[in-house]
Structures are given as structure tokens and as C-alpha cells.
Scaffold this motif. Structure first.
Motif, short mmCIF file in Angstrom:
data_model
loop_
_atom_site.label_atom_id
_atom_site.label_comp_id
_atom_site.label_asym_id
_atom_site.label_seq_id
_atom_site.Cartn_x
_atom_site.Cartn_y
_atom_site.Cartn_z
N ASN A 186 0.82 -0.91 0.28
CA ASN A 186 0.08 -0.06 0.06
C ASN A 186 0.52 1.55 0.29
O ASN A 186 0.70 2.22 -0.52
CB ASN A 186 -1.00 0.11 1.20
CG ASN A 186 -2.27 -0.96 0.89
OD1 ASN A 186 -2.25 -1.35 0.18
ND2 ASN A 186 -2.75 -1.29 2.83
N TYR A 187 2.05 1.52 0.77
CA TYR A 187 2.98 2.32 1.12
C TYR A 187 3.60 2.82 -0.48
O TYR A 187 3.95 3.89 -1.27
CB TYR A 187 3.84 2.39 1.79
CG TYR A 187 3.60 2.28 3.09
CD1 TYR A 187 2.39 3.78 3.45
CD2 TYR A 187 4.17 1.93 3.99
CE1 TYR A 187 2.19 4.23 4.80
CE2 TYR A 187 3.49 2.13 5.10
CZ TYR A 187 3.04 3.45 5.84
OH TYR A 187 2.54 3.39 6.94
N VAL A 188 3.73 1.61 -1.38
CA VAL A 188 4.46 1.81 -2.48
C VAL A 188 3.59 2.17 -3.47
O VAL A 188 3.89 3.29 -4.45
CB VAL A 188 4.64 0.46 -3.07
CG1 VAL A 188 5.21 0.23 -4.64
CG2 VAL A 188 5.77 -0.29 -2.54
N GLN A 189 2.03 1.92 -3.63
CA GLN A 189 1.14 2.63 -4.47
C GLN A 189 0.81 3.32 -3.87
O GLN A 189 0.20 4.66 -4.68
CB GLN A 189 -0.37 1.74 -4.15
CG GLN A 189 0.06 -0.14 -4.88
CD GLN A 189 -1.23 -0.37 -4.78
OE1 GLN A 189 -2.45 -0.58 -4.02
NE2 GLN A 189 -1.52 -1.78 -5.56
N CYS A 190 1.29 4.48 -3.13
CA CYS A 190 1.58 5.45 -2.62
C CYS A 190 2.30 6.47 -2.99
O CYS A 190 2.72 7.94 -2.94
CB CYS A 190 0.24 6.19 -1.35
SG CYS A 190 -0.67 5.78 -0.93
N GLY A 191 3.76 5.71 -3.56
CA GLY A 191 4.63 6.21 -4.17
C GLY A 191 5.37 6.47 -3.05
O GLY A 191 6.58 7.57 -2.83
N VAL A 192 5.69 6.05 -2.15
CA VAL A 192 6.64 5.69 -0.86
C VAL A 192 7.69 4.32 -1.12
O VAL A 192 6.92 3.49 -1.16
CB VAL A 192 5.41 5.74 0.56
CG1 VAL A 192 6.34 5.31 1.64
CG2 VAL A 192 4.62 7.21 1.06
N ARG A 193 8.01 4.88 -0.35
CA ARG A 193 9.28 3.73 0.07
C ARG A 193 9.07 3.80 1.20
O ARG A 193 9.21 4.37 2.20
CB ARG A 193 11.17 4.46 -0.37
CG ARG A 193 11.47 4.93 -1.54
CD ARG A 193 12.71 5.12 -2.10
NE ARG A 193 12.65 6.29 -0.50
CZ ARG A 193 14.21 6.69 0.05
NH1 ARG A 193 15.21 6.25 -1.09
NH2 ARG A 193 14.52 7.78 0.27
N PRO A 194 8.71 2.12 1.49
CA PRO A 194 8.03 1.57 3.15
C PRO A 194 9.28 1.69 3.58
O PRO A 194 8.53 2.63 4.77
CB PRO A 194 7.44 0.60 2.95
CG PRO A 194 7.18 -0.10 0.92
CD PRO A 194 8.36 1.10 0.85
N PHE A 195 10.07 0.76 3.90
CA PHE A 195 11.01 1.48 4.61
C PHE A 195 12.69 2.27 4.98
O PHE A 195 12.08 2.83 6.05
CB PHE A 195 12.01 -0.15 4.43
CG PHE A 195 12.75 -0.50 5.47
CD1 PHE A 195 12.79 -1.21 6.36
CD2 PHE A 195 13.89 -0.12 5.77
CE1 PHE A 195 13.39 -1.44 7.70
CE2 PHE A 195 15.38 -0.06 6.61
CZ PHE A 195 15.00 -1.16 7.90
N SER A 196 12.61 2.68 3.87
CA SER A 196 12.93 4.24 3.60
C SER A 196 12.77 5.41 3.95
O SER A 196 12.86 5.98 4.88
CB SER A 196 13.75 4.30 1.98
OG SER A 196 14.45 2.91 1.90
N ASP A 197 11.57 5.39 3.93
CA ASP A 197 10.82 6.86 4.06
C ASP A 197 9.73 6.48 5.91
O ASP A 197 9.37 7.66 5.94
CB ASP A 197 9.71 6.75 2.69
CG ASP A 197 10.48 6.94 1.25
OD1 ASP A 197 11.77 7.66 1.82
OD2 ASP A 197 9.91 7.60 0.76
N GLY A 198 9.06 5.75 5.70
CA GLY A 198 8.38 5.20 7.13
C GLY A 198 9.03 4.33 8.14
O GLY A 198 8.57 4.40 9.30
N TRP A 199 10.33 3.19 7.87
CA TRP A 199 10.10 2.09 8.44
C TRP A 199 10.61 3.30 9.76
O TRP A 199 10.02 3.12 11.76
CB TRP A 199 10.83 1.08 8.51
CG TRP A 199 10.86 0.31 9.96
CD1 TRP A 199 12.13 0.80 10.96
CD2 TRP A 199 10.07 -0.56 9.76
NE1 TRP A 199 12.02 -1.29 11.62
CE2 TRP A 199 10.77 -1.28 11.42
CE3 TRP A 199 8.56 -1.20 9.14
CZ2 TRP A 199 9.89 -2.65 11.69
CZ3 TRP A 199 8.18 -1.75 10.53
CH2 TRP A 199 8.31 -3.04 10.99
N ALA A 200 11.16 3.99 10.51
CA ALA A 200 12.20 4.32 11.45
C ALA A 200 11.10 4.32 12.06
O ALA A 200 11.04 4.53 13.87
CB ALA A 200 13.53 5.10 11.59
N PRO A 201 10.60 5.82 12.17
CA PRO A 201 9.50 6.50 12.99
C PRO A 201 8.29 5.93 13.01
O PRO A 201 7.51 6.00 14.58
CB PRO A 201 8.88 8.33 12.19
CG PRO A 201 8.60 7.85 10.79
CD PRO A 201 10.57 6.61 10.34
#
Length: 287
Positions: A186-201
């Protein structure tokens, strides 16, 4: 042995689950296929063509009896709560949540999947933020009183579709009864790199892994590890954090709509084998 393999705790195991209605409408077939793939749990969204929040008490009881007879536990109630326009009254989804909670109690699971509301095309995410938070707080308060945990799924086109807004929801509501289900595709389909952009927070709030992958260029959903969802990075981080919860297959390989997807037994099996290959690579056992 690679560094990814060497960090695994001895005997680290995850519970393999899956959306049964992606296999077949008949729950007997759902369970049979999941067990053939080594899954000890099932995520319940619908059976006999009826969504879990619309089932009668008799239907929910029949599911309970079937699962007990076959030795299948329930990982979560895959409810559609929050997959409605935010303009609807607060009580609309609170009432549906109560039905999902009743099913969770009968099926002996503490987890209920939820979403954070659609909005009209002319309204921005910023415009609906306060309305979303009011509704998510109301849902969390009911969950607290019923001793269940809501799992917010990052879904495209809802308020919580990208990491920054998912973080806003979970931190603003501030309830132990509201946690996150992590969906890489779902993140990919929103233009997000899931691990790189969102995992840490977001990692401190993740209680549940929903397994599917997607290709950035086309948004096509593919088996785990075959797309741009950074699944290997994600499962490695979960392993290194000592995660021992559920990994739930939601392949979406044949057809999907805003309310769910379908794969069929063969494609579902392909998705399960692809995910198992990833977890074997990092030294995690699925059961």
C-alpha cells in the motif's frame, strides 16, 4: 552466513496467517488451504460471501466451531471500519466497530483491523484531519473499554495513507488500543519507499505485518520480494527487534477493489511460498 542471517535469535518464530476470503468464499476451503501452507492462523474478513460485520450471531458461531474443530486460531478481524467517508456521523463507525468487537470476542482474537476514512475529492487531507482524529479517538475509546486492539492499516486514499499522517494518527490519539498493521504494498502504491521513508518513526507502533508487495511503476501487486516494497529490509528489521507476532498474507494477485481482494488457492500458495523464502533467508520460522 550473511549478516542478515547471523542476527536471528535462535528459534525465532512468527505466526503465519492469511485473509481466508482471498482463497475462497467457503471457510472450510479457506482453512484447508491455509493449513496446507503451514499457516496456524486465519484473518477473518468474510465467509460465505458475507462481511464479518454483517454476519449473524449464528454465522459467527459457526466460524468459531469450524476453527476450533480444525485447530485454526484467528489472528485478527479484518473489518472495514473506517473505509467510509469522514463526513458520516461518528456513531456510524462506532456502531459497526461494536459488531466487529462482538465477533472478535467470539473468535478469541484481540486484534481488529481499521482504517482512517476517505474524503471527498475536493477536500484535502489537512481539511479533514480534525474530523479523522475525532473518529479515531472514539473508536480507540470503545476498543479500550472492550480490551481489544485496533490495527490501523495504511491504505491508499484514506487519511493515513503515507507515513507522516499515519504517525500523526497514532501519536495524536495516544492510545495503547490503537496500533499499526504494516502494509508495504500500500505504501508503494502511494509513491512511498516503505522501509526507507517510514519504518524508523513508525516501527515502535507496529504490532502486525500484512504481507504483499507492489511494483512502483505500475502499482501492480506481486508476491513478497518481487516488487519495490523493501520487504527484505522490513522483515530483517522486525527480526532484529525480536518480533514474534503475526505475518498475514493478503496477496491481491487476481483481483482487488477498495473493499478487498482475491487470489484463489493457486496464487495464494505462490504468495505464501515467496514470503516463506524471505523468512528462511533471514532465519525466521513460520508456523
Amino acid at each position: 552466513m550473511t549478516n542478515r542471517q547471523s542476527s536471528a535469535e535462535p528459534g525465532l518464530q512468527w505466526e503465519l496467517s492469511g485473509f481466508g476470503d482471498e482463497i475462497d468464499a467457503d471457510p472450510i476451503i479457506q482453512v484447508a488451504v491455509l493449513q496446507s501452507l503451514g499457516a496456524s492462523a486465519i484473518e477473518v474478513r468474510s465467509a460465505w460471501g458475507t462481511n464479518i460485520v454483517e454476519m449473524s450471531d449464528e454465522q459467527v458461531g459457526a466460524l468459531r466451531d469450524l476453527f476450533r474443530e480444525r485447530g485454526q486460531t484467528v489472528s485478527a478481524i479484518a473489518s472495514p471500519i473506517g473505509k467510509v467517508d469522514v463526513a458520516l456521523p461518528v456513531d456510524h463507525e462506532v456502531a459497526r466497530l461494536r459488531r466487529a468487537i462482538d465477533a472478535a470476542h467470539v473468535l478469541e482474537t484481540r486484534y481488529i483491523r481499521v482504517f482512517s476514512f476517505y474524503r471527498a475529492p475536493e477536500r484535502s487531507a489537512e481539511e479533514v484531519r480534525d474530523e479523522v482524529l475525532v473518529r479515531m479517538r472514539a473508536l480507540a475509546e470503545v476498543a479500550e473499554s472492550e480490551h481489544v486492539v485496533l490495527l490501523h492499516e495504511n491504505e491508499k486514499e484514506i487519511y493515513g495513507d503515507v507515513p507522516s499522517r499515519v504517525l500523526d494518527i497514532v501519536e495524536s490519539v495516544g492510545s495503547d488500543a490503537l496500533r499499526l498493521a504494516w502494509d508495504n504494498a500500500n505504501y508503494v502504491q502511494c509513491g512511498v519507499r516503505p522501509f526507507s521513508d517510514g519504518w524508523a518513526p513508525l516501527a515502535p507502533y507496529v504490532d502486525y505485518l500484512q504481507v504483499k508487495d507492489a511494483v512502483r511503476a505500475t502499482s501492480e501487486v506481486v508476491p513478497a520480494g518481487e516488487g519495490d516494497g523493501e520487504l527484505l529490509d522490513t522483515v530483517t528489521a522486525l527480526r532484529d527487534a525480536g518480533y514474534s507476532g503475526y505475518a498475514s498474507l493478503e496477496p491481491h494477485l487476481t483481483d482487488f477493489t477498495s473493499l478487498g481482494g482475491f487470489s484463489g488457492p493457486a496464487a495464494f500458495g505462490r504468495a505464501a511460498r515467496a514470503f516463506r523464502a524471505l523468512t528462511e533467508q533471514i532465519g525466521v520460522t513460520l508456523r
